[in-house]
Each structure stands twice: as C-alpha cells, then as structure tokens.
Design an enzyme around this catalytic site. Sequence first.
Site, PDB file in Angstrom:
ATOM      1  CE  LYS A 231      -4.622  -1.715   1.271  1.00 43.00           C
ATOM      2  NZ  LYS A 231      -5.517  -1.843   2.332  1.00 43.00           N
ATOM      3  NE  ARG A 265      -7.566  -8.264   0.066  1.00 42.11           N
ATOM      4  CZ  ARG A 265      -7.252  -7.194  -0.765  1.00 42.11           C
ATOM      5  NH1 ARG A 265      -6.288  -6.260  -0.582  1.00 42.11           N
ATOM      6  NH2 ARG A 265      -7.642  -7.187  -2.079  1.00 42.11           N
TER       7      ARG A 265
HETATM    8  C1  8Y7 Z   1      -8.074  -4.244   1.682  1.00 45.05           C
HETATM    9  C2  8Y7 Z   1      -9.292  -4.890   1.139  1.00 45.05           C
HETATM   10  C3  8Y7 Z   1      -8.142  -3.783  -0.554  1.00 45.05           C
HETATM   11  C4  8Y7 Z   1      -8.098  -4.293   3.106  1.00 45.05           C
HETATM   12  C5  8Y7 Z   1      -9.902  -5.787   3.337  1.00 45.05           C
HETATM   13  C6  8Y7 Z   1      -5.211  -3.004  -2.030  1.00 45.05           C
HETATM   14  C7  8Y7 Z   1     -10.290  -5.365  -1.110  1.00 45.05           C
HETATM   15  C8  8Y7 Z   1      -6.485  -2.327  -1.894  1.00 45.05           C
HETATM   16  N1  8Y7 Z   1      -7.508  -3.686   0.674  1.00 45.05           N
HETATM   17  N2  8Y7 Z   1     -10.117  -5.677   1.921  1.00 45.05           N
HETATM   18  N3  8Y7 Z   1      -9.323  -4.833  -0.163  1.00 45.05           N
HETATM   19  N4  8Y7 Z   1      -8.797  -4.968   3.993  1.00 45.05           N
HETATM   20  N5  8Y7 Z   1     -10.616  -6.315   4.193  1.00 45.05           N
HETATM   21  O1  8Y7 Z   1      -4.388  -2.248  -1.980  1.00 45.05           O
HETATM   22  O2  8Y7 Z   1      -7.183  -3.470   3.544  1.00 45.05           O
HETATM   23  O3  8Y7 Z   1      -5.207  -4.244  -1.916  1.00 45.05           O
HETATM   24  S1  8Y7 Z   1      -7.978  -3.470  -2.223  1.00 45.05           S
END
Ligand code: 8Y7
Length: 289
Positions: A231, A265
């Site tokens: 990020k 994640r």
């Molecule tokens: C997150 C996410 C994304 C996160 C959860 C990226 C879909 C942006 N970030 N879902 N999604 N938590 N639960 O940079 O931080 O991956 S998308």
Amino acid sequence: MSDQKQASAQTLNCAGRLIDLSVPHVMGVLNVTPDSFSDGGQYNACLDDALRRAEIMVGEGASFIDVGGESTRPGAAAVSEAEELARVVPVVEALVREFDVVVSVDSSKPGVMIESVGAGAGLLNDVRALQEPGALSAAARLAVPVCVMHMQGQPSTMQKAPQYRSVLEEVLAFLHSRIQACETAGISRSRIIVDPGFGFGKSPEHNLTLLSCLDEFQQLGLPILAGLSRKSLLGQITGRPVAERLIASVAAATLAVYRGARIIRAHDIAATMDAVKVAHATIRETLYE
Ligand code: 8Y7
C-alpha cells in the site's frame, strides 16, 4: 470476555471449511480486474492467469484467496453488477473446484455475494461493511463469515483530505456500530471479522496510528484482518514504488500480527507466511502450538 465468546471467535466456519484462528493466517489477493474486455476469450485468458496465481498462493500457504472484480484503489472507476459477476463467478467456481482453500469474495454488491456463495465462496470481504442496500440481509442469509472494513468516504475521493477528530476512536466506533448492525440482521458474532481499512480514507499518520494501536481493536472481541501489502503508506515511508514494497510489506505484516491481527491480506504469500510465523512465535514464546 466469556470463555464461550472467546472460543467462538477462534474458529471460522467458511462454508464447511474450518479455519482455526488461534494461529494467524494469510489471505492471498487475486484481482480479476483486467483493463479492458472486448470478447469472451479475454475472460478465459484472465481465468487461466487467475488459476496460475492462485495455485502459487495456495502452495505457499494461503488459507484464503480473496477474489476481487472491482478495483477499490483510490480513483478507480465503478463496475456494473453484470461485469463484476462475469469477472468473479467463473473464478470462484474454478478455485473451489481446484484448490483446498477458502475462497473469499471482495465485493459490496449483494448480487455478487449471492452468486459467489452459490458457487462455493466461503467468506464475504466487503470494504463497504455491508452498507450497500440489500447487502446486510444478503450476507445474513448466506451464512458464511463476513469481513467488515472501515472506509472514510468513497474510493474515488477517499484519499483527498481524510480527517478525523480521533482516528482510533472513530474507526473503533464505526466497527462497533457495524457489528451491532450485523447482529441485528442475524449475523452472529462467530461470523464477523473486523478490519480498520488501512489506506481507505486515511493519511499516512492515520494509518500509522491504526497500525501502532491495532491491539486496541481486540476490545471488539472479534478476529482482526489487516491489509497493508504494497500500500501507498509503505511507499510514503520507504520512498519505493509499488513493485519494490515486498520488504516493507513483510515488516508491516509482522507488526500487524504482533499487535493481534489474525488474518493478513497480502500479495506475496511465502514471505508473508514467514513474517506471520515470526510474530506469532514471539507472542507465544514457543515454536509449537
Ligand atoms: C483491503 C481490502 C483492499 C484491506 C480488506 C489494496 C479489497 C486495496 N484492501 N479488503 N481490499 N482489507 N478487508 O491495495 O485492507 O489491496 S484493495
């Protein structure tokens, strides 16, 4: 906290697959958001790509694969339900058929949630925390766990000038209110995961406060998911472009688990697994369960 509440927060039942959250897990990111589609052939190419990526992530130890058909990056365009269904459902079906893994669906649309769980998905990951019309009742009927995430504003504008009186208090209060909304709709606590939403309407300082104080979210009594992988916060700290953020991502994952996160994640599974193991072993002060 009662023993029973603690016990129920320790095991997730993801459409029959049990995930033991007394140890931390890694969720692999699988984006199915190609820049353009002109014909069905590209859907097939995309499916093959997705399966190859998933195979690597499962082999490296991911417990979940999070399939997303709508980019939620700052400034990304909206995607119609028909388009999102066409991107996501075939991938969910194939993953469920091919791999021993929980398939998570990153969507805010009730129609996509319903079709995906019908295709075998075992977790709903909603960056809009089930606030879209019909999402809460759809999730309640689907009987799989849900991850409710905090976001300030909407993806198109959320990074413009995020402001909080107290980011920690406001994110905690939001998640508390969404947990209550879930329970009122019939989603039991044993099905709820919480996420502070790193990068979703937060300045670098807001994100750093949330990471530093992530353990405060344990007071909600539910498993914590954290997504920091690649990020922009990590770019802002290190000065590195997105392709060079692996080491920073691993460092952030280590800190998040050390502060209590149970699901990380991430894009780079092998490296993240090692980080998660180091943090967890340090918390437990032992190599073994
Ligand atoms: C997150 C996410 C994304 C996160 C959860 C990226 C879909 C942006 N970030 N879902 N999604 N938590 N639960 O940079 O931080 O991956 S998308």
